[in-house]
Design a protein around this motif. Structure first.
Motif, short mmCIF file in Angstrom:
data_model
loop_
_atom_site.label_atom_id
_atom_site.label_comp_id
_atom_site.label_asym_id
_atom_site.label_seq_id
_atom_site.Cartn_x
_atom_site.Cartn_y
_atom_site.Cartn_z
N ALA A 5 0.87 -1.18 0.00
CA ALA A 5 0.00 0.00 0.00
C ALA A 5 0.90 1.23 0.00
CB ALA A 5 -0.89 -0.01 1.23
N TYR A 7 2.03 5.13 0.53
CA TYR A 7 1.88 6.33 1.37
C TYR A 7 2.99 7.31 1.02
CZ TYR A 7 -1.39 3.43 3.89
OH TYR A 7 -2.45 2.63 4.20
N TRP A 56 -3.09 10.13 -5.72
CA TRP A 56 -4.32 9.33 -5.58
C TRP A 56 -4.55 8.49 -6.85
CZ3 TRP A 56 -4.57 9.49 -0.77
CH2 TRP A 56 -4.83 10.60 0.01
N GLY A 59 -2.77 5.27 -7.11
CA GLY A 59 -3.08 4.23 -6.10
C GLY A 59 -2.69 4.59 -4.69
N CYS A 61 -2.77 5.60 -0.90
CA CYS A 61 -3.80 5.33 0.12
C CYS A 61 -3.87 6.44 1.16
CB CYS A 61 -3.47 4.02 0.86
SG CYS A 61 -3.36 2.60 -0.21
N GLY A 62 -2.72 7.06 1.45
CA GLY A 62 -2.71 8.10 2.48
C GLY A 62 -1.45 8.93 2.38
N ARG A 94 -6.32 10.61 3.98
CA ARG A 94 -6.48 9.24 3.49
C ARG A 94 -7.64 9.21 2.51
NH1 ARG A 94 -8.74 6.17 9.02
NH2 ARG A 94 -10.76 7.25 9.06
N VAL A 96 -10.75 7.15 1.25
CA VAL A 96 -11.67 6.09 1.66
C VAL A 96 -12.87 6.12 0.72
CG1 VAL A 96 -13.10 5.18 3.54
CG2 VAL A 96 -10.93 6.33 4.07
N TRP A 261 -4.18 5.12 9.33
CA TRP A 261 -4.20 4.50 8.00
C TRP A 261 -4.31 2.98 8.07
CZ3 TRP A 261 0.93 7.47 6.82
CH2 TRP A 261 0.64 8.78 6.42
N ARG A 262 -3.55 2.38 8.98
CA ARG A 262 -3.36 0.92 8.95
C ARG A 262 -4.13 0.18 10.05
NH1 ARG A 262 -2.18 -0.40 4.34
NH2 ARG A 262 -1.46 -2.43 5.12
#
Ligand code: NAP
Length: 287
Positions: A5, A7, A56, A59, A61-62, A94, A96, A261-262
Motif C-alpha cells: 500500500a 503512502y 491518488w 493508487g 492510500c494516504g 487518506r 476512503v 491509515w493501517r
C-alpha cells in the motif's frame, strides 16, 4: 507477495524529511506491507494539488502533508476531523471509497510527547508561545488533554487574540483561555508546562519569555528539534525547568497517522530512540 500500500509525505522543500525513515521503522515493527515516499509539491500555484491528485490516481492510500501545504491539504478534503477544522489545517489525508478524509495529528503528537516527558496536562496551567500554524494545531488537543488554563502569548499580540477568539467556539467553557503579548507575561506567574510553538529557535533566537514563567517542576518544550539546547530551552534550564525538544512530537504524530491509515499502533518510543541515533550519526544535535 501482496502489492504494498502506497503512502507519502508531500511538502516543499521535502528532501530533509524524516518521515520516510520513521514510517519505514513502523512498517518493520508491525509487518505492514507499505511503501512511503517523499514527494515535492513544488513552488507552482497549484503544485501541491497536482501532486496530490497524481498520487491518488497512482493508487496512493494516504499522505502526510507538511510545510507549506497544511492549509491547502484541508481545502482538498471532503471530510475533516474536529482537530483539523480547529487547526484550520491538515497534516494527514487518506482516501476512503473515493473520498478524501483529513486529520491533524500535530497536537496529539505534542500531547503524547509531553506525557512521555512527564508533563501532566490534567488541571495544568499551560503557556503556549506563538500563534502560527503549530500553536493553532496544539490548542484543541491541549484542552482535550485536560489543561485547566492556557495562556497564548505571541510576539504579535493581535494574532494571539485572534487565535483565542477563533478557537473559543471549539472549546468547552470550563477551560480558561487567555491571550497576551510576551511583555505581559511577567504578571502571569509560573506555568507547569511551557510550549515554544514559535519558529524563533530556527533562527537561533528565543521568544522574549520571562524567567518567572518557569518553576523547578515546569516542563519546557520546544517544538523545534535537531537544534540541541535552543536559546529558549537554555533560558528554561537556567530557571530550573526540565527540557524537551520536538523530536518526539514528530514521531508521535507519525505514529498516529500510521495507526489511522493501517489500524495498527506502532511503538513510537522505540522509533524515537532509533531516529535519535540516526540523527546523532549524522552529527545533528539532539537533546
Ligand atoms: P508559523 O506559522 O510561521 O508561525 C511562527 C510563529 O513564531 C509566529 O507566532 C511568530 O510570531 C513566531 N516567531 C517567529 N520568530 C520569532 C521570534 N524571533 N521571537 C518570537 N516569536 C517569533 O510557524 P509554525 O508552522 O507555527 O511552526 C512553528 C515551529 O514549530 C517551527 O519551528 C516548526 O518547525 C515547529 N513544528 C514542529 C513540529 C514537530 O512535529 N516537532 C510540528 C509543527 C511545527 P509573529 O506572529 O509575531 O510573527
Amino acid at each position: 507477495m501482496p502489492t504494498p500500500a502506497r503512502y507519502a509525505v508531500i511538502g516543499h522543500p521535502i528532501a530533509h524529511s524524516l518521515s520516510p525513515f520513521i514510517h519505514a521503522l513502523f512498517a518493520a515493527q508491525t509487518g505492514e506491507c507499505i511503501t512511503y515516499e517523499a514527494l515535492d509539491g513544488g513552488a507552482a500555484v497549484d503544485g501541491f494539488e497536482r501532486v496530490l491528485a497524481g498520487f491518488w490516481a497512482a493508487g496512493g492510500c494516504g499522505a502526510n502533508v507538511t510545510l507549506p501545504f497544511k492549509l491547502r491539504a484541508l481545502q482538498c478534503a471532503d471530510e475533516a476531523s474536529a482537530e483539523a477544522r480547529a487547526a484550520g489545517a491538515a497534516n494527514a489525508l487518506r482516501l476512503v471509497d473515493g473520498r478524501v478524509e483529513a486529520h491533524n495529528f500535530d497536537g496529539l503528537g505534542l500531547v503524547r510527547d509531553l506525557a512521555a516527558h512527564g508533563g501532566a496536562l490534567a488541571g495544568a496551567r499551560v503557556l503556549l508561545l506563538g500563534a502560527g500554524g503549530a500553536a493553532r494545531g496544539a490548542l484543541l488537543p491541549l484542552v482535550q488533554a485536560g489543561a485547566a488554563r492556557i495562556v497564548v502569548a505571541n510576539r504579535t499580540a493581535l494574532r494571539a487574540q485572534q487565535l483565542v477568539q477563533e478557537l473559543a467556539a471549539h472549546l468547552p467553557a470550563s477551560v480558561q483561555l487567555a491571550a497576551c503579548a510576551l511583555d505581559e507575561l511577567p504578571a502571569a506567574g509560573a506555568f507547569e508546562v511551557v510550549v515554544n510553538a514559535t519558529s524563533a529557535s530556527l533562527g537561533g533566537a528565543a521568544p522574549a519569555v520571562p524567567a518567572a514563567a518557569f518553576a523547578p517542576q515546569t516542563l519546557a518544550y520546544d517544538m523545534v528539534y535537531g537544534k540541541g539546547l535552543t536559546p529558549f530551552l537554555a533560558l528554561a534550564r537556567a530557571a530550573g525547568a526540565r527540557c524537551a525538544d520536538g523530536l518526539g512530537m514528530l514521531v508521535e504524530q507519525a505514529a498516529a497517522s500510521f495507526a489511522w491509515w493501517r489500524g495498527v499502533q506502532p511503538d513510537a518510543a522505540a522509533a524515537r530512540a532509533q531516529v535519535q541515533r540516526h540523527l546523532k550519526q549524522q552529527g545533528i544535535e539532539c537533546l
